[in-house]
Write a protein that holds these residues in place. Structure first.
Motif, short mmCIF file in Angstrom:
data_model
loop_
_atom_site.label_atom_id
_atom_site.label_comp_id
_atom_site.label_asym_id
_atom_site.label_seq_id
_atom_site.Cartn_x
_atom_site.Cartn_y
_atom_site.Cartn_z
N ILE A 239 0.74 -1.27 0.12
CA ILE A 239 -0.01 0.13 0.04
C ILE A 239 0.91 1.24 0.10
CG2 ILE A 239 -1.60 1.30 1.23
CD1 ILE A 239 -2.84 -1.05 2.26
N SER A 240 0.58 2.09 -1.01
CA SER A 240 1.39 3.26 -1.01
C SER A 240 1.45 4.23 0.46
CB SER A 240 0.95 4.18 -1.98
OG SER A 240 1.50 5.49 -2.24
N GLY A 241 2.38 4.72 0.77
CA GLY A 241 2.41 5.37 2.27
C GLY A 241 2.56 4.66 3.16
N GLU A 242 2.51 3.20 3.24
CA GLU A 242 2.28 2.44 4.41
C GLU A 242 3.68 2.52 5.35
OE1 GLU A 242 0.49 1.09 6.29
OE2 GLU A 242 -0.09 -0.58 5.33
N SER A 243 3.32 2.40 6.66
CA SER A 243 4.20 2.57 7.76
C SER A 243 4.41 1.03 8.31
CB SER A 243 3.82 3.56 8.59
OG SER A 243 2.42 3.21 9.32
N THR A 244 5.26 0.89 9.47
CA THR A 244 5.48 -0.40 9.99
C THR A 244 4.26 -0.52 10.90
OG1 THR A 244 6.81 0.95 11.67
CG2 THR A 244 7.84 -0.25 10.12
N ALA A 245 3.83 0.71 11.67
CA ALA A 245 2.51 0.38 12.36
C ALA A 245 1.41 -0.02 11.41
CB ALA A 245 2.30 1.82 13.17
N GLY A 246 1.24 0.69 10.61
CA GLY A 246 0.00 0.11 9.59
C GLY A 246 0.06 -1.14 9.11
N LEU A 247 1.24 -1.38 8.62
CA LEU A 247 1.56 -2.97 8.16
C LEU A 247 1.14 -3.86 9.21
CD1 LEU A 247 2.26 -5.03 6.03
CD2 LEU A 247 4.74 -4.75 6.53
N GLU B 224 5.15 -19.73 0.22
CA GLU B 224 6.27 -20.44 0.22
C GLU B 224 7.17 -19.63 0.71
OE1 GLU B 224 8.58 -22.05 -3.12
OE2 GLU B 224 8.00 -23.58 -2.39
N VAL B 225 6.82 -18.17 0.44
CA VAL B 225 7.77 -17.08 0.77
C VAL B 225 7.37 -15.77 0.95
CG1 VAL B 225 10.25 -16.09 0.40
CG2 VAL B 225 9.73 -18.13 -0.65
N ILE B 226 7.58 -15.04 2.05
CA ILE B 226 7.09 -13.73 2.28
C ILE B 226 8.31 -12.83 2.15
CG2 ILE B 226 5.65 -12.24 3.82
CD1 ILE B 226 4.42 -14.54 4.79
N PHE B 227 8.22 -11.59 1.33
CA PHE B 227 9.17 -10.84 1.33
C PHE B 227 8.77 -9.45 1.96
CE2 PHE B 227 10.12 -13.67 -2.07
CZ PHE B 227 11.71 -13.88 -1.93
N VAL B 228 9.26 -8.92 2.75
CA VAL B 228 8.93 -7.59 3.65
C VAL B 228 9.85 -6.60 3.38
CG1 VAL B 228 8.25 -6.75 5.83
CG2 VAL B 228 7.85 -9.20 5.55
N MET B 229 9.33 -5.40 2.88
CA MET B 229 10.12 -4.24 2.79
C MET B 229 9.23 -2.94 3.45
SD MET B 229 11.92 -2.00 -0.21
CE MET B 229 13.08 -3.24 -0.64
N ILE B 230 9.51 -2.53 4.46
CA ILE B 230 8.70 -1.50 5.27
C ILE B 230 9.86 -0.51 5.92
CG2 ILE B 230 8.45 -2.88 7.37
CD1 ILE B 230 5.81 -0.62 5.45
N GLY B 231 9.68 0.50 6.17
CA GLY B 231 10.34 1.63 7.13
C GLY B 231 10.65 2.99 6.51
N ILE B 232 10.64 3.17 5.04
CA ILE B 232 11.15 4.40 4.77
C ILE B 232 10.01 5.55 5.05
CG2 ILE B 232 10.05 4.16 2.48
CD1 ILE B 232 13.45 6.00 3.24
N ASN B 233 8.90 5.25 5.11
CA ASN B 233 7.49 6.08 5.43
C ASN B 233 7.78 6.46 6.85
OD1 ASN B 233 6.45 6.53 2.74
ND2 ASN B 233 5.74 4.57 2.97
N ASP B 234 8.30 5.68 7.73
CA ASP B 234 8.41 5.85 9.08
C ASP B 234 9.48 6.91 9.32
OD1 ASP B 234 7.09 3.57 11.07
OD2 ASP B 234 7.29 2.93 9.00
N LEU B 235 10.57 6.87 8.52
CA LEU B 235 11.64 7.81 8.73
C LEU B 235 11.34 9.05 7.99
CD1 LEU B 235 14.77 5.39 7.48
CD2 LEU B 235 14.31 6.33 9.71
N ILE B 236 10.44 9.03 7.20
CA ILE B 236 9.96 10.44 6.77
C ILE B 236 8.88 10.91 7.72
CG2 ILE B 236 8.59 11.38 4.75
CD1 ILE B 236 9.81 9.30 2.67
N GLY B 237 8.11 10.00 8.42
CA GLY B 237 7.18 10.71 9.13
C GLY B 237 7.64 11.13 10.37
N GLY B 238 9.08 10.91 10.78
CA GLY B 238 9.70 11.23 12.22
C GLY B 238 9.94 10.31 13.26
N VAL B 239 9.55 9.01 12.69
CA VAL B 239 9.35 7.96 13.54
C VAL B 239 11.00 7.43 14.14
CG1 VAL B 239 8.84 5.44 14.38
CG2 VAL B 239 7.22 7.16 12.65
#
Length: 268
Positions: free
Chosen positions: A112-120, A133-148
């Motif tokens: 989802i566009s703009g997703e954060s770790t808390a939202g995910l 069989e596999v789950i690929f996770v990439m998350i975190g840049i929006n948290d940094l942008i948001g000041g988390v």
């Protein structure tokens, strides 16, 4: 005088494997460049400075996105495909061109566009009934942008990975590193926010994320090294605006996923 033999540490083995994946990714990228030329040139020009056109879906609000992702996950759960892989994350995962994903697998995109770790963390149950069989996770840049803070990001990441490990015990869980940004060359509308986040901070956060992955018992895939230039910033030839990826950037990502899948999943 006798000497005792030293055993090669397990972390050293995984480090060698990771480095090998990165080197092979670059080699395979060159080989695939010609084969995927049409795909790279068609969806988006590398220098266009725009994000991929998602059509009407791009105008959806967050709840509408949740509803669609839930529906898609339900279809997959009712008719489980073989070799299912799931992409989980923000716009970087969302905009991964389907035709550029590794062809030997079936894919479910839960970005989802703009997703954060808390939202995910709150919506992981949407695909509980799938059998990946596999789950690929990439998350975190929006948290940094948001000041988390880094501490909150890492704690949320730990909770995400722990949840996936518990609810998908048969799946390989792979957390991918947070990508760098283009720094001064960025043209993204939130450029000023990006400039407050040193890429050195993202690098350190990834190092802690790798440790978190090891503690939880999941895999860590270092993409950061593939996307950085000598200054430690996102390589300009791989991005549209210093934050999002162009088709060449997705080609690099695809290659890493392909090699990981062939090596790690194929030897489970």
């Amino acid at each position: 005088m006798s000497t005792s033999a030293k055993t090669f540490p397990l972390w050293g083995f995984f480090l060698l494997v990771t480095n090998s994946i990165l080197m092979l990714a670059v080699i395979l990228l060159i080989w695939q460049q010609q084969r995927l030329t049409a795909v790279v040139e068609n969806p988006l020009s590398p220098n266009s400075g725009t994000t991929p056109d998602l059509g009407p879906r791009h105008q959806l609000n967050y709840q509408q996105w949740l509803d669609i992702l839930q529906q898609e996950a339900q279809v997959v759960a009712q008719q489980p495909p073989e070799n299912l892989s799931i992409l989980v994350g923000d716009s970087l995962s969302l905009w991964f061109p389907p035709e550029m994903l590794p062809e030997d697998r079936n894919w479910l995109n839960q970005g989802i566009s703009g997703e954060s770790t808390a939202g995910l963390l709150k919506r992981l149950d949407l695909f509980d009934n799938t059998q990946p069989e596999v789950i690929f996770v990439m998350i975190g840049i929006n948290d940094l942008i948001g000041g988390v803070s880094d501490q909150v990001i890492l704690e949320n990441q730990r909770k995400i990975l722990t949840y996936l490990r518990k609810n998908h015990p048969q799946a390989e869980i792979v957390v991918q590193s947070i990508l760098p940004h283009g720094d001064e060359t960025a043209t993204w509308e939130g450029r000023e926010q990006l400039l407050t986040i040193p890429n050195s901070r993202i690098l350190q956060l990834n190092q802690e994320l790798e440790k978190t992955a090891a503690k939880v018992g999941v895999q860590y895939l270092d993409l950061y090294s593939l996307f950085t230039n000598q200054e430690g910033n996102l390589r300009s030839e791989l991005t549209t605006d210093g934050l999002h990826l162009n088709p060449t950037g997705y080609l690099v990502w695809r290659t890493a996923l392909q090699i990981y899948s062939n090596f790690q999943v194929g030897n489970r």
